[in-house]
Design a protein around this motif. Sequence first.
Motif, PDB file in Angstrom:
ATOM      1  N   ARG A 190     -13.416   4.334   8.355  1.00  0.00           N
ATOM      2  CA  ARG A 190     -13.832   3.026   7.843  1.00  0.00           C
ATOM      3  C   ARG A 190     -15.269   2.716   8.264  1.00  0.00           C
ATOM      4  O   ARG A 190     -16.096   2.276   7.452  1.00  0.00           O
ATOM      5  CB  ARG A 190     -12.874   1.963   8.371  1.00  0.00           C
ATOM      6  N   ALA A 216     -11.054   0.822   3.660  1.00  0.00           N
ATOM      7  CA  ALA A 216     -11.178  -0.601   3.980  1.00  0.00           C
ATOM      8  C   ALA A 216      -9.827  -1.279   4.164  1.00  0.00           C
ATOM      9  O   ALA A 216      -9.636  -2.065   5.098  1.00  0.00           O
ATOM     10  CB  ALA A 216     -11.970  -1.310   2.886  1.00  0.00           C
ATOM     11  N   ASP A 217      -8.883  -1.000   3.296  1.00  0.00           N
ATOM     12  CA  ASP A 217      -7.595  -1.685   3.349  1.00  0.00           C
ATOM     13  C   ASP A 217      -6.448  -0.765   3.763  1.00  0.00           C
ATOM     14  O   ASP A 217      -5.272  -1.083   3.562  1.00  0.00           O
ATOM     15  CB  ASP A 217      -7.277  -2.300   1.981  1.00  0.00           C
ATOM     16  N   ARG A 231      -4.277   0.988   6.569  1.00  0.00           N
ATOM     17  CA  ARG A 231      -3.906   0.806   7.973  1.00  0.00           C
ATOM     18  C   ARG A 231      -2.926   1.891   8.392  1.00  0.00           C
ATOM     19  O   ARG A 231      -2.075   2.308   7.610  1.00  0.00           O
ATOM     20  CB  ARG A 231      -3.265  -0.566   8.191  1.00  0.00           C
TER      21      ARG A 231
END
Length: 312
Positions: free
Chosen positions: A92, A110-111, A113
């Motif tokens: 990231r 970015a999104d 996890r």
Amino acid sequence: MAGTTDASVTEREALDRAIADYLAHLQDIRRASTHTVVGYARDLAAAADYFAGHGIDDWRRVTAADMRELLAARHRGGARPTSLARLASAVRSFYVWRMRQGLSETNPAADVRAPKKPARLPETIDVDDLAAMLDATPADTLEVRDHAMLELFYTAGIRLAEAVGLDVTDLDLAAGEARVIGKGNRQRMVPVGSRAAAALKHWLTERPNLAGPGEAALFVSRRGTRLSRSSVAARMERWAISHGLPVHLHPHKLRHSFATHMLESSADLRAVQELLGHANIATTQIYTHLDFSHLARIYDAAHPRAHGEAEE
């Protein structure tokens, strides 16, 4: 993974060059520590290995789906959640730099996890083992104090800091309750079962032999001052060993045991959460309509040591 062909070598070299530029930026411009640079190098190399092996030779081609597949593959390979989170963070940050340099238009990480670390189930103690330990007879004044502490921990599920902070005036043994100050300086009433009340009465008769002049603390040391957290934990473990408890004992384990045994008996999660004084504001708001008399009825019906004959 793809074999070691000329194409795969070229793909990996292209990915490596981009990583080298970023690491140089970290070291020379950002003045990142050697530890940070080495960690980013390791994680980005792992990502490059995976992408090159799957025919991706340009960081601009990496998608969010590719990132998820990378993390899933590493997870299947045995990587721990903390390692996966670090890898995702490294990629990231790498893309944040690339976007600032105009080298990538989007950040595929970015999104994304990493899988969360599975919550550890709190350790508890068998009811019968606890009963056998708590039914032991104190041998001296310090053990009378320790026995009272143990009974109070288990009768009320209080935290270590809450027990250490108790003053004599916080006890109302006639009403079978005590006032504690929990996290966030929140005050709550906790129940004191009959066996704990008997142990505390015994301690209160011995306490003047130790307490210094004007000392308000309920539990005091041999020096007459408020007992410290470390001393409580050490004395608790000493009692457990000398009275045959087959597992390690510490204050929080008694708190977990209190909650578990109450839930097993009552299945009233809301009452138990209120009794424990949970800090979560949403939980607190849900249970604000429960008054202490309701909690006391749940406690009296469910706690294994709330009733029964107790020796003075």
